[in-house]
Design a protein around this motif. Sequence first.
Motif, PDB file in Angstrom:
ATOM      1  N   ARG A 257       0.855  -1.196   0.000  1.00 39.73           N
ATOM      2  CA  ARG A 257       0.000   0.000   0.000  1.00 39.73           C
ATOM      3  C   ARG A 257       0.883   1.234   0.000  1.00 39.73           C
ATOM      4  O   ARG A 257       1.819   1.344   0.786  1.00 39.73           O
ATOM      5  N   ILE A 258       0.566   2.179  -0.896  1.00 37.80           N
ATOM      6  CA  ILE A 258       1.318   3.428  -0.986  1.00 37.80           C
ATOM      7  C   ILE A 258       0.329   4.581  -0.948  1.00 37.80           C
ATOM      8  O   ILE A 258      -0.602   4.641  -1.753  1.00 37.80           O
ATOM      9  N   SER A 259       0.545   5.508  -0.022  1.00 38.07           N
ATOM     10  CA  SER A 259      -0.310   6.684   0.095  1.00 38.07           C
ATOM     11  C   SER A 259       0.225   7.795  -0.788  1.00 38.07           C
ATOM     12  O   SER A 259       1.434   8.022  -0.849  1.00 38.07           O
ATOM     13  N   LEU A 260      -0.671   8.471  -1.476  1.00 33.16           N
ATOM     14  CA  LEU A 260      -0.243   9.601  -2.291  1.00 33.16           C
ATOM     15  C   LEU A 260       0.124  10.797  -1.421  1.00 33.16           C
ATOM     16  O   LEU A 260       0.740  11.749  -1.896  1.00 33.16           O
ATOM     17  N   LYS A 261      -0.236  10.769  -0.137  1.00 36.34           N
ATOM     18  CA  LYS A 261       0.170  11.825   0.783  1.00 36.34           C
ATOM     19  C   LYS A 261       1.656  11.707   1.108  1.00 36.34           C
ATOM     20  O   LYS A 261       2.297  12.672   1.468  1.00 36.34           O
ATOM     21  N   GLN A 262       2.198  10.480   0.997  1.00 38.27           N
ATOM     22  CA  GLN A 262       3.590  10.232   1.355  1.00 38.27           C
ATOM     23  C   GLN A 262       4.559  10.450   0.203  1.00 38.27           C
ATOM     24  O   GLN A 262       5.754  10.536   0.409  1.00 38.27           O
TER      25      GLN A 262
END
Length: 90
Positions: A5-10
Motif C-alpha cells: 500500500r502506498i499513500s499519495l500523501k507520502q
Amino acid sequence: MNITRISLKQTTENIQIPDWAKTIVIHADTTAPYSEKKLQQIYCLFFKTLGITDESRTKYTLRFRVRFDRPDSDYYVEFADMIINDRVRF
C-alpha cells in the motif's frame, strides 16, 4: 499473498508498479461532493502517478473505490499479486 500500500500523501513522485502486481486497487476519499468532473480528476491523478496507459491497463485487474463527501481526504493505491474479482478488503 503479497500486498503493498502506498499513500499519495507520502509521495509526490511517480509510483512504480511492482513487477509481481496483478491487481491494482485505487482508493480515494474526498471531501468534495460527487461530480463526474471530480471523478475524472481522481482517475487522471492515479493514472498519471502510476504511469498507466491504455496499453498497460490490459496487463492488470483494476479496482476503484472512490467515496465523496467524506470528513477528510485520503488517496492511496494497493498492489496485490493475485487477481481479485470481487469487493476488496485488505
